[in-house]
Scaffold this active site. Structure first.
Site, PDB file in Angstrom:
ATOM      1  N   ASP A 443      15.435  44.184  10.808  1.00 44.37           N
ATOM      2  CA  ASP A 443      15.145  43.133  12.025  1.00 44.37           C
ATOM      3  C   ASP A 443      16.082  42.074  12.310  1.00 44.37           C
ATOM      4  OD1 ASP A 443      12.903  45.047  12.084  1.00 44.37           O
ATOM      5  OD2 ASP A 443      11.667  43.509  11.245  1.00 44.37           O
ATOM      6  N   ASP A 456      12.768  41.318   7.377  1.00 46.55           N
ATOM      7  CA  ASP A 456      12.052  42.272   7.734  1.00 46.55           C
ATOM      8  C   ASP A 456      10.903  41.619   8.403  1.00 46.55           C
ATOM      9  OD1 ASP A 456      10.971  44.669   8.744  1.00 46.55           O
ATOM     10  OD2 ASP A 456      10.592  45.654   6.659  1.00 46.55           O
ATOM     11  N   LYS A 458       7.025  41.946  10.095  1.00 40.11           N
ATOM     12  CA  LYS A 458       5.706  42.808  10.528  1.00 40.11           C
ATOM     13  C   LYS A 458       4.585  41.941  10.921  1.00 40.11           C
ATOM     14  CE  LYS A 458       7.169  47.087   9.257  1.00 40.11           C
ATOM     15  NZ  LYS A 458       8.470  46.949   9.785  1.00 40.11           N
TER      16      LYS A 458
END
Length: 589
Positions: A443, A456, A458
């Site tokens: 990301d 990363d 989420k």
DNA sequence: TCGGATGAACGATAGAGTAG
DNA sequence: GCTACTCTATCGTTCATCCG
């Protein structure tokens, strides 16, 4: 009372269509007659509905139901493009493709537009719309200059337009991103704004064939509001559209692109802005502020509308200091701390009201009309509780980044959550970095001196348990970064790391973590020899605060990756971090 | 690009199901 | 049979990008 949002307009831009929509409320207009006699009988297949729409149009006085004006969407399973005409305003607009009616969303936009700038009037109790005196004048005017004159005074009664003019007033040349960032809800849900340098980076790092689509598809809601409002203002001559060259540094290289959606104020704009403020012999322009424009999205929408509405009432033409505003709110069943009130004042200013601050307190010296706050008591959700709690602890980090909490808990906002996280780390803090985030890339990445981190994100409303496939994906990225073999991944994302970066870590960011995530963190470390961690959004903001305040050094920050959840325990006045984590389900609404 | 257009998320609501 | 409540399917509202 019907649920409506007013004041924020996405699609409409054509004055001609606006006139068509307002003309629907004038029985003498050609549009009115055409819709009544030709369009509705031809376009509305459902005869019951057709009769309803026709009898609504024949009412006297012509005060029409919002639902019948706007029409409805589609039956489940249908495509929007196949939707039949189901509303009076839908029939007032011919589409770009040449269809004789538009969809419910665009119809809603035109209604919002007319209402928000005072050509139409909305009755909250009855959920009906009628025409105003100014609207009648607009319909009757039949040449360009009088149209412009009417629209200029209409726009000056619309606070967001005044906000745009005010931002440009000192001669600044600003892009839609620079304007959008400072408009309305300041990054909160419903007012997303893309950080401009990440936009530049994205275009520069993209392959040539992808550049055009990134340009046309990367635009937050607030950026879009800024673009539309600036577009209207440029058509009446208050601002001018001028392409702006913008630049940003990636590593040591400076990249430049042109952004066409950029604006400057004109002399006429300055003159009219002064007039609207009542600084000349003209009286001040009334400001239309519907309660429905004070927030647009999310579970806490009505609570926030009330909170903002009462703050406006508290200081409208009456000076009060923060403590007095706080007590005023308490009288209205709203218990808030001073920090929250200060942030809300910034939003109120960014909506476009004239907020003045002196030694004695704050005052809004606009003549506000249309603001009615419902009496029903509403309490806030746990996400807003969390947001307001963190807000109170951030003294150094820009409170704009509290939007990360909304995003982290909004499972649909993953992309924006990635963008804003990187924005925090590189623009608010001193990391270097890039948001990557396409397929087969992490990301984002950040670095400081020799240390680098693979990130990363989420977003999950119910918490993130870091499933094994996601852990394996991180392992793959770490290994790709170790071998740096073009044959394994041809997009060579690791080249975005600065050359001197030698030590690496990994990091997961989410609303909060639950389940088996700790084992999977250790699994990643065992497999790769690289240490990392997981941090919830609350602690991410505390982490940022520690760095920005200087209480934590950047170099030391890299010692925090020990394959466990990262708590910013040294935080002053925050003794209950562990407890908050154990109560994580508390925030899992 | 301009001026909307589109698919989708998610809350609201109505009707079906059911415990008592 | 009836009430009060829950559960589910569909509807309505509103984006947040997308795009001809």
């Amino acid at each position: 009372m019907a649920e409506r949002t007013l004041g924020w307009i996405q699609n409409p831009s054509s004055f001609e269509n606006l006139k068509n929509v307002v003309s629907v409320f004038d029985k003498n207009s050609d549009i009115y007659k055409e819709i009544l006699n030709t369009k509705l009988p031809k376009l509305v297949k459902d005869l019951d509905l057709q009769n309803k729409l026709i009898s609504e149009l024949e009412k006297d006085p012509l005060e029409m139901d919002y639902v019948l004006l706007k029409g409805h969407g589609i039956k489940s399973g249908q495509k929007r493009a196949d939707a039949e005409c189901s509303g009076i305003v839908q029939a007032a607009i011919t589409t770009q493709g040449g269809r004789a009616y538009t969809d419910d969303w665009t119809a809603d936009g035109f209604l919002r537009w007319g209402i928000s700038i005072g050509l139409l009037d909305y009755d909250t109790e009855k959920d009906t719309v009628s025409i105003t005196k100014l609207g009648e004048k607009f319909v009757k005017s039949n040449s360009e200059d009088p149209d412009k004159e009417i629209l200029i005074s209409a726009f000056l009664s619309y606070p967001p337009a005044v906000r745009i003019l005010t931002l440009l007033e000192n001669g600044d040349h600003l892009t839609k991103f620079e304007l959008g960032k400072q408009l309305g809800g300041l990054g909160e849900a419903g007012f997303t704004s893309i950080p401009q340098d990440l936009y530049i980076q994205a275009i520069e790092l993209a392959a040539d064939k992808d550049k055009a689509s990134i340009r046309s598809n990367t635009e937050g809601s607030a950026d879009k509001y800024a673009r539309m409002i600036s577009g209207w203002l440029s058509k009446v001559g208050l601002v001018q559209r001028v392409t702006k060259e913008v630049s940003t540094k990636i590593g040591n290289i400076e990249y430049k692109i042109n952004i066409g959606h950029s604006f400057r104020i004109t002399l006429l704009g300055i003159k009219e802005l002064k007039r609207a403020r009542g600084l000349s012999s003209y009286p001040k322009t009334d400001k239309i502020v519907y309660w429905q424009m004070l927030a647009t999205k999310g579970k806490d929408r009505d609570y926030i509308r009330n909170r903002r509405g009462h703050i406006i009432k508290a200081i409208n033409n009456r000076e009060r200091n923060l403590e007095n505003i706080k007590s005023y709110l308490l009288e209205n069943d709203i218990k808030e701390n001073i920090t929250t009130i200060e942030d809300e004042l910034k939003v109120i200013e960014a909506i476009g009201l004239s907020l003045k601050h002196s030694r004695n307190g704050y005052v809004i010296d606009d003549n506000i009309i249309k603001l009615e706050i419902p009496r029903t008591k509403i309490s806030k959700t746990n996400v807003l509780e969390l947001k307001d709690k963190v807000r109170n602890k951030l003294k150094y980090v820009d409170h704009r980044y509290l939007a990360l909490i909304d995003l982290a808990y909004d499972g649909t906002a993953n992309r924006d959550f990635e963008i804003q996280t990187i924005d925090l780390l590189i623009n608010e803090l001193k990391f270097k970095g890039v948001r990557l985030g396409e397929s087969r890339k992490p990301d984002g990445i950040i670095s400081y001196d020799i240390n680098g981190v693979i990130i990363d994100n989420k977003s999950y409303s119910t918490g993130y348990n870091l499933p094994i496939n996601q852990a394996d994906e991180m392992i793959r990225y770490i290994e790709e970064n170790q071998t740096r073999d073009e044959k394994i991944n041809s997009n060579k994302w690791w080249e975005s790391f600065d050359e001197k970066v030698k030590d690496f870590n990994y990091l997961f960011v989410s609303s909060f973590f639950k389940g088996n995530f700790k084992n999977n963190l250790k699994h990643i470390a065992n497999r790769t020899g690289v240490n990392g961690g997981a941090i919830n959004v609350e602690n991410l903001l505390y982490f940022a605060e520690e760095l920005k305040s200087g209480r934590l050094s950047y170099v030391d920050s890299f010692t925090m990756y020990d394959n466990d959840e990262i708590y910013v325990g040294s935080f002053t006045d925050y003794s209950n971090v562990k407890i908050a984590a154990e109560e994580e389900s508390h925030y899992s609404i």
